[in-house]
Motif scaffolding. Structure first.
Motif: not given
Length: 84
Positions: A61, A64-65, A67-69, A71, A74-75
């Protein structure tokens, strides 16, 4: 970026073999000393930072945070599914 967790959780994790293998702090008694001697739970002043409290989330998790933050694509879960 700052990854942090509550001191009690850090003490519970600190003896994990994954930490010992790479030479990270592995002595639960040393946690309090390090936390009182060094400011390990604060971000740099006047700098926008991503702060993730990992006390109650999995490393997947947290990844994933990140990776998202930032950009980064893919997660983690999507990458693992693609490897199969």
């Amino acid at each position: 970026m700052l990854l942090k967790c509550e001191p009690d959780e850090l003490k519970a994790r600190i003896g994990n073999q994954s930490r010992v293998k790479i030479g990270k702090l592995a002595d639960p008694d040393a946690v309090d000393g390090s936390l009182s001697k060094y400011d390990l739970r604060s971000i740099y002043p006047d700098r926008e930072s991503l702060v993730i409290d990992t006390t109650e989330i999995t490393f997947e998790n947290a990844a994933d945070l990140i990776v998202d933050h930032f950009d980064l694509g893919q997660p983690l879960e999507a990458l693992q599914l693609n490897e199969v």
